[in-house]
Design a protein around this motif. Structure first.
Motif, PDB file in Angstrom:
ATOM      1  N   GLU A  37       0.835  -1.208   0.000  1.00  0.00           N
ATOM      2  CA  GLU A  37       0.000   0.000   0.000  1.00  0.00           C
ATOM      3  C   GLU A  37       0.867   1.254   0.000  1.00  0.00           C
ATOM      4  OE1 GLU A  37      -3.585   1.987   2.675  1.00  0.00           O
ATOM      5  OE2 GLU A  37      -1.897   1.000   3.652  1.00  0.00           O
ATOM      6  N   ALA A  38       1.956   1.218   0.758  1.00  0.00           N
ATOM      7  CA  ALA A  38       2.858   2.365   0.852  1.00  0.00           C
ATOM      8  C   ALA A  38       4.216   1.891   1.338  1.00  0.00           C
ATOM      9  CB  ALA A  38       2.306   3.426   1.806  1.00  0.00           C
ATOM     10  N   VAL A  39       5.251   2.594   0.903  1.00  0.00           N
ATOM     11  CA  VAL A  39       6.600   2.387   1.421  1.00  0.00           C
ATOM     12  C   VAL A  39       6.996   3.673   2.135  1.00  0.00           C
ATOM     13  CG1 VAL A  39       9.022   1.944   0.862  1.00  0.00           C
ATOM     14  CG2 VAL A  39       7.196   0.811  -0.450  1.00  0.00           C
ATOM     15  N   PRO A  61      -1.022  -5.269   7.145  1.00  0.00           N
ATOM     16  CA  PRO A  61       0.237  -5.937   7.488  1.00  0.00           C
ATOM     17  C   PRO A  61       1.375  -4.916   7.486  1.00  0.00           C
ATOM     18  CG  PRO A  61      -0.890  -7.018   5.647  1.00  0.00           C
ATOM     19  CD  PRO A  61      -1.566  -5.692   5.855  1.00  0.00           C
ATOM     20  N   ILE A  62       2.400  -5.175   8.284  1.00  0.00           N
ATOM     21  CA  ILE A  62       3.595  -4.330   8.261  1.00  0.00           C
ATOM     22  C   ILE A  62       4.781  -5.186   7.840  1.00  0.00           C
ATOM     23  CG2 ILE A  62       3.947  -4.654  10.769  1.00  0.00           C
ATOM     24  CD1 ILE A  62       5.344  -1.903  10.756  1.00  0.00           C
ATOM     25  N   ALA A  63       5.533  -4.677   6.876  1.00  0.00           N
ATOM     26  CA  ALA A  63       6.771  -5.319   6.442  1.00  0.00           C
ATOM     27  C   ALA A  63       7.924  -4.405   6.833  1.00  0.00           C
ATOM     28  CB  ALA A  63       6.768  -5.550   4.934  1.00  0.00           C
ATOM     29  N   ASP A  78       2.128  -7.661  -0.396  1.00  0.00           N
ATOM     30  CA  ASP A  78       0.940  -7.076  -1.010  1.00  0.00           C
ATOM     31  C   ASP A  78       0.081  -6.371   0.044  1.00  0.00           C
ATOM     32  OD1 ASP A  78       1.450  -7.831  -3.646  1.00  0.00           O
ATOM     33  OD2 ASP A  78       0.510  -9.798  -3.375  1.00  0.00           O
ATOM     34  N   ASP A  79      -0.327  -5.145  -0.268  1.00  0.00           N
ATOM     35  CA  ASP A  79      -1.239  -4.351   0.565  1.00  0.00           C
ATOM     36  C   ASP A  79      -0.657  -3.984   1.932  1.00  0.00           C
ATOM     37  OD1 ASP A  79      -3.245  -4.440  -1.416  1.00  0.00           O
ATOM     38  OD2 ASP A  79      -3.838  -6.430  -0.727  1.00  0.00           O
ATOM     39  N   ALA A  80       0.614  -4.216   2.142  1.00  0.00           N
ATOM     40  CA  ALA A  80       1.243  -3.903   3.427  1.00  0.00           C
ATOM     41  C   ALA A  80       1.747  -2.465   3.445  1.00  0.00           C
ATOM     42  CB  ALA A  80       2.410  -4.849   3.693  1.00  0.00           C
ATOM     43  N   VAL A  81       2.023  -1.978   4.638  1.00  0.00           N
ATOM     44  CA  VAL A  81       2.780  -0.747   4.782  1.00  0.00           C
ATOM     45  C   VAL A  81       4.208  -1.165   5.128  1.00  0.00           C
ATOM     46  CG1 VAL A  81       2.088  -0.487   7.212  1.00  0.00           C
ATOM     47  CG2 VAL A  81       3.001   1.475   5.958  1.00  0.00           C
TER      48      VAL A  81
END
Length: 454
Positions: A37-39, A61-63, A78-81
């Motif tokens: 979703e965003a970096v 989710p957070i990566a 996918d879809d994580a921040v």
């Protein structure tokens, strides 16, 4: 709460409509093709806390991305921040106290350059672009393991952002269970924004690679098995299968052929380092070599050119108690089939000082292993995926009967999730209890995941 609430951070928020997004969404392993979703390129620990709070309250989710070298691509999803720590990369060395304070986004190249200016270092990998954080949290194997134990064994304290957004210090006297878990338990417990490391005197070393004919490989591996058992701890090196790259020290007519390499690193006088290698020269004559005196950081970055960002990656790992004749036979069968110049197998020694550390003092769960084997499939062309993955799988299947249950978590692939208990070894049950205390909702789950005890 929406992603627009993150626009107030000091760092940069990269969204899908941003021209920088296509590069930002990728990690080191280009087999991983995710769209977060965003970096968020965090500038400080407060930014990290903001990302953690956003992920928790939004359900995203957070990566967490340090160096981005995770083979399964845990630095994106996918879809994580994504909490990108690459800008939190300070390295502050206190040569008098022999300590370094290192940002969670620093690489080992940055670390080694800063510490090496004072003739100091600590154990830290063999590729300089690897992130300090990811390697250390998973244990940390490198050239200096036999002399100075694992990277995680050299951690005095950490600054960490927890799942509830709090920023705390973890050390043997502050949050001691958390400190224990962070020394080998991976990224399961929070986002480390700073480490404090012990440093050791490491000046110029004597080392480099020697390439041997395949016909001599068995003799060299048998020599290595006996030599390593009694070698001085100042020696750290490993055998590897390697297709010869086009380098000046390789005879032109042998470029592109597979060899057994022995990579040597001796932190001591040149004459003694040369004497240590006399034994292998008695066993076999090198076809090519590039061995001599060099700064430790030079050896630590010597293989960077073979593994640039953007390759396809598929790895397997195993811990080895003894390098038996049967295990050597398996290596001799599959190693020479190494498919491309980027792929390899390394057999790292993890004895010496790593065995001096009491088993229960850190979460590293394989103190009884003598070697850590990694079959590192790396190649540039996705068209080769099937062939190269098959080489890794076949090789691993052959050595598994001669190895311990479980392998080094830093080398595990995405399809190794079912081995998480074995990979963390005897520490797993306690790690689950610490996870329950500090991350009961399993916010930090994009990793070699340890489920909370509850």
């Amino acid at each position: 709460m929406t992603v627009t609430d993150l626009q107030g951070v000091a760092g940069t928020v990269v969204l899908p409509d941003d021209p920088a997004y296509e590069d930002a969404r990728h990690v080191y392993n280009f087999m991983v093709d995710k769209h977060p979703e965003a970096v968020v390129r965090c500038a400080n620990a407060d930014d990290v806390a903001a990302v953690v709070n956003y992920a928790r309250t939004s359900g995203r989710p957070i990566a967490v991305r340090g160096g981005g070298h995770s083979v399964p691509g845990f630095g994106t999803a996918d879809d994580a921040v994504v909490a990108d720590l690459s800008a939190i990369n300070h390295v502050e060395v206190d040569p008098e106290r022999r300590i370094a304070r290192v940002g969670g986004g620093a690489t080992w190249g940055m670390f080694n350059e800063a510490a090496g200016a004072h003739g100091l270092a600590t154990t830290g990998g063999i590729i300089s672009t690897t992130g300090v954080g990811g390697l250390t949290l998973g244990g940390g194997i490198g050239y200096l393991t036999r002399a100075h134990a694992l990277s995680c064994d050299n951690v005095n304290s950490v600054q960490i952002v927890l799942a509830d957004g709090r920023q705390v210090t973890a050390s043997p006297t502050q949050e001691p269970d958390l400190c224990w878990a962070l020394r080998g338990g991976g990224g399961n417990f929070g986002v480390v924004t700073e480490f404090e490391f012990e440093l050791h005197p490491v000046g110029d070393i004597y080392g480099g690679p020697l390439f041997f004919e395949l016909s001599d490989a068995e003799a060299v591996l048998r020599w290595y098995r006996e030599f390593e058992a009694d070698a001085p701890r100042a020696w750290g090196g490993f055998p590897a299968w390697q297709i010869a790259p086009p380098l000046p020290f390789v005879p032109e007519e042998r470029v592109g052929e597979p060899f057994l390499a022995l990579v040597s690193c001796f932190n001591g006088p040149e004459a003694e380092g040369a004497r240590l290698l006399e034994g292998v020269r008695d066993v076999a004559t090198p076809v090519a070599e590039h061995v001599g005196v060099m700064p430790y950081p030079a050896l630590n970055s010597a293989f960077d050119g073979l593994v640039p960002r953007g390759l396809q990656h598929y790895w397997k790992a195993a811990f080895v108690t003894e390098l038996t004749d049967e295990a050597i036979a398996a290596h001799l069968e599959h190693g020479p089939k190494v498919p491309v110049v980027n792929s390899t197998m390394h057999l790292y020694p993890i004895d010496g000082a790593a065995h001096d550390v009491p088993k229960k003092s850190t979460a590293w769960g394989h103190r009884d292993a003598r070697f850590a084997c990694v079959i590192a499939g790396m190649w540039p062309d996705p068209a080769d995926n099937e062939r190269c993955i098959a080489w890794v799988k076949d090789y691993y299947a052959a050595i598994a009967p001669h190895s311990q249950q479980g392998g080094y978590t830093n080398f595990a692939s995405p399809d190794d999730a079912d081995k998480v208990r074995e990979n963390f070894g005897g520490s797993f049950d306690k790690l689950r209890r610490v996870k329950q205390e500090y991350d009961p909702e399993n916010l930090f789950r994009i990793n070699q995941n340890i489920p909370p005890a509850g």
